[in-house]
Design an enzyme around this catalytic site. Structure first.
Site, mmCIF file in Angstrom:
data_model
loop_
_atom_site.group_PDB
_atom_site.id
_atom_site.type_symbol
_atom_site.label_atom_id
_atom_site.label_comp_id
_atom_site.label_asym_id
_atom_site.label_seq_id
_atom_site.Cartn_x
_atom_site.Cartn_y
_atom_site.Cartn_z
ATOM 1 N N GLU A 143 42.799 25.799 43.899
ATOM 2 C CA GLU A 143 43.231 26.538 45.094
ATOM 3 C C GLU A 143 42.993 25.737 46.369
ATOM 4 O O GLU A 143 43.009 26.295 47.468
ATOM 5 C CB GLU A 143 42.521 27.895 45.162
ATOM 6 N N LYS A 180 45.951 42.729 43.908
ATOM 7 C CA LYS A 180 46.878 41.700 43.437
ATOM 8 C C LYS A 180 48.025 42.454 42.776
ATOM 9 O O LYS A 180 47.825 43.068 41.719
ATOM 10 C CB LYS A 180 46.196 40.822 42.394
HETATM 11 P P1 PGA Z 1 43.064 34.001 39.263
HETATM 12 O O1 PGA Z 1 41.754 34.092 40.146
HETATM 13 O O2 PGA Z 1 44.256 34.141 40.125
HETATM 14 O O3 PGA Z 1 42.953 32.656 38.598
HETATM 15 O O4 PGA Z 1 42.962 35.103 38.242
HETATM 16 C C1 PGA Z 1 41.714 34.514 41.472
HETATM 17 C C2 PGA Z 1 40.513 35.415 41.673
HETATM 18 O O5 PGA Z 1 39.690 35.583 40.759
HETATM 19 O O6 PGA Z 1 40.376 36.023 42.730
HETATM 20 ZN ZN ZN Z 2 38.361 37.183 41.557
#
Ligand code: PGA
Ligand code: ZN
Length: 434
Positions: A206, A338
């Site tokens: 990231e 998300k």
């Molecule tokens: P991931 O992690 O998108 O790889 O699942 C992001 C997070 O845990 O916030």
């Molecule tokens: Zn997370």
């Protein structure tokens, strides 16, 4: 009424070079909107799954079937629908795949279509996306406070350290611009410290610096030094936020830090985190215990919930029913949103509304596999969610989200910002350092 003329999906490639899906919706008046599905690496066990082809080619990650689902049954059913009715569109998507984890058509197919509909509706209404979202859900829009990663770890750095995200928040900055400036200073100060020790070996998934540390706590110490090196007082304008992503190092009924070859029970894990909370200016911790460790989450929240934001990510997977249970259990006090964990915009909004009613904080979040899609900057702003987590301060799939917030700032006005309030008037004033 403007109705959907065509729905079309194409294969694109995400920030990790993996196949992903873009959905494109065209209306009878010629207006076209599109969105790209993101993908997680440290995924919750109960989140919507991406439909991938399997097999040998492309490591099994191809998305031919998911694309066929959009160009076939989804397109058939959405054609002719009113683009302004997001709920009806999402209900059709859910009706086509009523499985709890969206295993029939795939969470990746559904999220691309649902977000594309949101974009197309905003374009059709002639309003910026953030304003369309605020109008649709009757929210007071404001630019979010950012959580920005300085060091990556966990599943985003091949397990080099156990903890996944070492982030900062800059609640003391008066607007989004100043927040970006201070973040930049801290980010590069951290890079300089790593370089001076001969430990700057690139970046993680990231965009955070590669975590070349001797222990997990070494990362925390270095982060605190970076805040100081940037001329800030840790705990004053700049504070620390961690995503432990504890499910990733769950070991039977306990936990295992492989970097330190250290096994811990739930109680030992909580006391390790407690030691960090006492020693560093930490205001927020995500997934401190594993997704199946409800007793641990409840114990942690009982102990630290009055002075810490405790976010459920893998623990809650943006699922309204799971959040309802966690509210009654008092298992956290904030939700990570998300959209692709649950599949559609409407379901994510339902989760957000429930959390807000319970007095919880909300953090809109990207995934570790991202793209040039910046929908989440608009979602965080439109809902007035308060916080946005996108990854680090490098790599275009991250910067596109921060840069989009700066464009939104020009539209919404820099005063409409969730940060910038005196510390004493915010939730983080309760932390021991503020
Ligand atoms: P991931 O992690 O998108 O790889 O699942 C992001 C997070 O845990 O916030
Ligand atoms: Zn997370």
């Amino acid at each position: 009424m403007s109705s959907i003329l065509t729905v079309h999906a194409r294969r694109l490639w995400d920030s990790r070079g993996q196949p992903t899906i873009e959905a494109e919706i065209t209306l009878d008046n010629g207006i076209t909107g599109r969105a790209i599905a993101p993908a997680g690496a440290s995924r919750g066990k109960r989140e919507a799954v991406d439909l991938r082809d399997g097999g040998i080619a492309l490591n099994g990650k191809n998305v031919t079937q998911a694309i066929a689902g959009i160009n076939g049954p989804i397109a058939d059913r959405l054609t002719g629908m009113d683009i302004s009715d997001q709920r009806a569109i999402d209900n059709v998507l859910i009706g086509l795949d009523p499985s709890p984890m969206k295993t029939v058509l795939g969470g990746n197919a559904l999220v691309a279509c649902s977000l594309a509909a949101l974009h197309t509706a905003a374009l059709n209404a002639g309003t910026p996306l953030w304003r369309h979202i605020a109008d649709l859900y009757d929210c007071v829009p404001s630019l979010p406070l950012a959580e920005i990663q300085i060091f990556g770890g966990g599943a985003h750095a091949a397990g080099r350290v156990d903890i996944q995200d070492f982030m900062i928040m800059v609640p003391g900055a008066s607007d989004f611009d100043e927040m970006m400036e201070i973040t930049s200073e801290v980010y590069f100060a951290a890079g300089d410290i790593m370089a001076s020790k001969g430990k700057r070996h690139g970046i993680a998934d990231e965009g955070g610096w590669w975590p070349e540390f001797s222990s997990n706590e070494d990362a925390l110490e270095t982060l605190t030094k970076a805040i100081e090196k940037a001329g800030e007082t840790p705990g004053k304008n700049v504070v620390i936020s961690l995503d432990i992503a504890a499910s990733e190092f769950r070991d039977g009924n306990g936990y295992y830090f492989s970097l330190e070859d250290r096994k811990m029970t739930t109680e030992q894990m909580i006391s390790t985190l407690g030691g960090w909370i006492d020693s560093y200016p930490i205001v927020s911790i995500e997934d401190p215990l594993a997704e199946d460790d409800t007793d641990g989450m409840i114990a942690f929240t009982a102990q630290f919930g009055d002075r810490l934001q405790i976010i459920g990510d893998d623990y809650l997977v943006t699922n309204r029913d799971i959040v309802a249970q966690a509210i009654s259990d008092k298992a956290c006090n904030a939700v990570l949103l998300k959209v692709n964990q649950i599949g559609t915009v409407s379901e994510a909004i339902d989760t957000f509304m429930l959390a807000r009613e319970a007095g919880w904080q909300s953090v809109v979040s990207a995934r570790s596999g991202e793209s040039e899609d910046s929908t989440i900057s608009h979602l965080a702003t439109g809902l007035g969610a308060g916080q946005l987590k996108v990854g680090s301060f490098q790599r275009s799939e991250r910067m596109v989200k921060w840069n989009e917030c700066l464009r939104i700032q020009d539209q919404i006005g820099r005063q409409n910002y969730a940060g910038g309030t005196p510390l004493s008037q915010t939730w983080w004033h309760k932390t021991s350092f503020a």
